[in-house]
Structure formats: C-alpha cells, structure tokens
Scaffold this active site. Structure first.
Site, short mmCIF file in Angstrom:
data_model
loop_
_atom_site.label_atom_id
_atom_site.label_comp_id
_atom_site.label_asym_id
_atom_site.label_seq_id
_atom_site.Cartn_x
_atom_site.Cartn_y
_atom_site.Cartn_z
N TYR A 67 -12.02 78.37 -16.30
CA TYR A 67 -12.87 79.40 -16.88
C TYR A 67 -14.25 79.45 -16.24
O TYR A 67 -15.03 80.37 -16.52
CB TYR A 67 -13.00 79.21 -18.39
N LYS A 96 -4.42 65.55 -16.94
CA LYS A 96 -3.49 65.29 -15.83
C LYS A 96 -4.15 64.32 -14.87
O LYS A 96 -4.16 64.50 -13.65
CB LYS A 96 -3.13 66.62 -15.15
N ASP A 99 1.67 67.21 -19.10
CA ASP A 99 3.05 67.69 -19.10
C ASP A 99 3.89 66.97 -20.14
O ASP A 99 4.73 67.57 -20.82
CB ASP A 99 3.68 67.58 -17.70
N ASP A 131 -5.09 76.02 -23.07
CA ASP A 131 -4.49 77.35 -23.15
C ASP A 131 -2.98 77.23 -23.27
O ASP A 131 -2.35 77.84 -24.14
CB ASP A 131 -4.87 78.13 -21.89
#
Length: 420
Positions: A159, A229, A283, A307
C-alpha cells in the site's frame, strides 16, 4: 475550523483527545460524527446504518449528531473533485467517522479513495473483526469457531505504492541501480520489467502491534499472532516478526508470554494473567484459518497478508457482504464495510446493510460505548436468526421473509429497542 460546503450540526459536541500518549478520547454524550454515505449502494446502506446506530445510542441514554461529508460521486456533485479538503479536515477534527463504500473512477488521481483517506489521516491499522452471526449461511461446517480480529498495517508494504512501470525511464534507472550498485542483476530477467519496493519499518510495525496487543488486553483475548513470510523475506517480513516480539517484550513484558515460553515454563497451560504472543508463516496461516480456527484470536500482520487472510476468513462466516471493518490511527477511527459499491444495485433498496451496520458497531466500541455496540450485534443476530433478511440471504435459506434494505434496518431497530 471553517468548511466550504459542510454544515457542522448546531447540536452535539466535538470528541477530543484526552491523552495524547495513549490516544484515549474524551467522548461527550452527544458527539458530532462525520458520515460519508458512499457510492453505489452506499446511498442505501449509509442511511440504514445511521438509523440502527442512532437507535442503539438512544437506547443507552446517548445520541449522535451526524455531520454529512462527501467523497467519491457525491463529492464530485458538490465540489467537482473526489476527495475535498472539507472531508479530510472534518474527519481529522472530529476524530471518529464512518463511511460507506467508495468507487475510485478511472483517471481520478488516486489509486484508491479508500487508501487516500487512510494515508491522509494516517489511519495505519485496518481492523476487521470476523465472527459468525447465527443464521448466516456459511460454506464451512462450524462457522461459529471463527472469532478473530485482524490488524492489518495500512501504510507500508504494497500500500505504500512505490513501483515503476515497465518501459519507463524510471524503471530503467532502478534496474541499472539494482544491477550495478546492488549486484542483483542476475535476479532480473531480460526484457520489460516492473519493479516495486516493499517497505517495512520498525516504526510502522511497532505501532500496529501495539494496537493489536492493546485491543487483545482490553477485550480479554488469549493471543496475538504475528503473521509473516519471514522464512523467505527475512529483512522485511522477518523484521516485522522480530520487531513485533521486541515491542511485546519492551512494553508489555509483564502481561505477555511467547508461545515457546508458555510450553517451557507452564507446560502449555496459559496463565490467566498472560497474553500469548506467537507467530505463523503466512501460507500456513491461511490453512490454519480452516483447520485450527479456534486457536487464534487477534492477528497482526502486514498489508498484503492481511488483505488475503481477512477476506479468506470472511468467506468462512458467510462472505464480505456482512464483513465489517474500521481504520484506526492515534486517537482516530474511520469505520467502513469491507465490500464494494455494487453500482448496479444503487438506489434499489435491496442490498444487505449488515456490513456497514456492524462497522458502526466497531465505531461505537471505539467510543467506549460497549453497551450500545453489544446491542447492535445482538439485534442484528436476532433479526437474521429469525430469517427476516435481505435478498442475498433469503435466497440461501429455507423460508423466511425477504426485506428491503430499509425494512431490514427497521427490523433491527425494533430488536434494539426490544433488547435494550
């Protein structure tokens, strides 16, 4: 402050900042609250939400003075621009506001009007409580197991919007710098290339995690999970994890405990006076939303992860049409539903206003009006459980009564008054 085309209500008082360090507010019994109805179906769900929130406030001995402000199509009609200073200034001055969905028109000068509002007001935490409402059809067997609150960073990561388009002189300069100065040319394929920068800062991370921990402590949640991640992006997402743990230890060490320490020191039995801070790889977390739903309470993560995950979690409780949200800054809140503006249904008085109503519930909680917020949630659930619903839910359930948007809001108001 003076405004060009916005009328400040003659009744009501301004919400003020009681404590600059903590961001705590001084909220009068009749606050002035700016509202943007929004584009498309915003013309239907905005007034519906107003009606329900007014009823909840009045049922608990308070009232709201609404201050109509404009963005998107309504602002173009009033001002000839999409996001006038009046709107930004009003939300900044009055601190707490609510908005419906906005559509960013092509060539508007903004990537997104929603993002522009968040950035201009430094509303750095996108907060999405995700819980099942009895009676809402869901694609999973036990949707009631979902009760999480997502804190998604609003100003960094993707963003931040730092990117260069393929074929431009700017992207070639960045490419040459990466290849020549940074020695990573072997990572860049030949031919056209688009390049983006993913900033994750200690400042941005810590203020988000602070909001998440404060929320968990104030609402008797068991854990805060840092999702990242960091196994691959070690210096951005891995840093988010490390800075999150660092903040927890530095500022909340007396009331928090890591998952490792929980097992090492307490054999997995969580002490009543400790909040567990843990982390998960992004994930894997998407999988655990489904397989270990009940093990998670508050999620703190970066923009893109948040998101994906909040939308996936929203699907488990029946879809984004009922998913509420809000954006928090230091002493500011802008509540907004997660769904879009669905312009083809605008003005038809048929869509489901639940997401905006429940976004207003978050706003009421932020004001400290938890009794009014609970009334809103209970009245919405009572209405839907009785199968008095709008068309989107009516077509998925057996029996029941199909209501217009305004009728559905009226029924919720009846239940607010009954439950008060």
């Amino acid at each position: 402050m003076s405004y060009d085309k916005v009328e400040v209500p003659s009744e009501g008082e301004k919400i003020t900042l009681a404590d600059e360090e903590t961001g705590k507010l001084d909220v009068p019994e009749q606050p002035i609250i700016p509202i943007i109805h929004g584009d498309g179906i915003g013309t239907d769900v905005g007034p519906a939400a107003q009606k329900v929130l007014e009823a909840a406030a009045e049922a608990t001995g308070r009232s709201i003075s609404w201050m109509r402000v404009y963005a998107g199509a309504s602002a173009r009609d009033e001002y000839g621009e999409n996001l006038p200073d009046d709107t930004v200034d009003a939300i900044r001055e009055f601190r707490v506001a609510i908005k419906g969905p906005l559509t960013t028109p092509v060539g508007a000068g903004f990537r997104s009007l929603n993002v522009a509002l968040r950035q201009k007001l430094d509303l750095y935490a996108n907060v999405r409580p995700t819980y099942h409402i009895d009676g809402v059809p869901s694609p999973v067997k036990n949707p009631e197991a979902m009760d999480m609150v997502f804190f998604r960073e609003n100003t960094e990561d993707v963003y931040a919007g730092i990117e260069w388009e393929a074929g431009t002189g700017e992207v070639e300069e960045v490419k040459e710098f990466l290849a020549g100065e940074m020695g990573v040319g072997d990572k860049l394929h030949d031919g056209p290339i688009g390049i983006g920068v993913k900033p994750i800062t200690e400042f941005g991370t810590k203020r988000l995690v602070r909001q998440a921990i404060e929320y968990a402590l104030e609402n008797d949640r068991d854990s805060v999970t840092l999702v990242h991640k960091g196994n691959i992006m070690k210096f951005t997402e891995g840093a988010f994890r490390d800075w999150g743990y660092e903040l927890a230890e530095e500022e909340y060490g007396d009331v928090t405990i890591t998952e490792d320490a929980l097992w090492d020191e307490y054999d997995g039995e969580q002490p009543a006076d400790k909040l567990v801070v843990k982390d998960r790889i992004a994930d894997n977390m998407l999988q655990q939303l489904l397989t270990r739903t009940g093990q998670y309470d508050v999620i703190a993560t970066m923009n893109l992860n948040g998101d994906y995950m909040s939308d996936a979690a929203g699907a488990q409780i029946g879809g984004l049409g009922i998913a509420p949200g809000a954006n928090f800054g230091d002493g500011r809140c802008l509540a907004e539903p997660v769904h879009g503006s669905a312009p083809k249904y605008a003005g038809e008085d048929k869509v489901n206003p639940t997401a905006m109503i429940l976004s207003g519930r978050i706003m009421l909680e932020y004001l400290g009006w938890k009794d009014a917020a609970t009334l809103v949630r209970d009245a919405v659930e009572e209405t839907i459980a009785s199968k008095e619903v709008t068309y989107d839910l009516h077509r998925q359930i057996d029996g029941g009564e199909k209501l217009a948007t305004s009728e559905f809001a009226d029924k919720i108001v009846e239940n607010v008054e009954k439950l008060a």
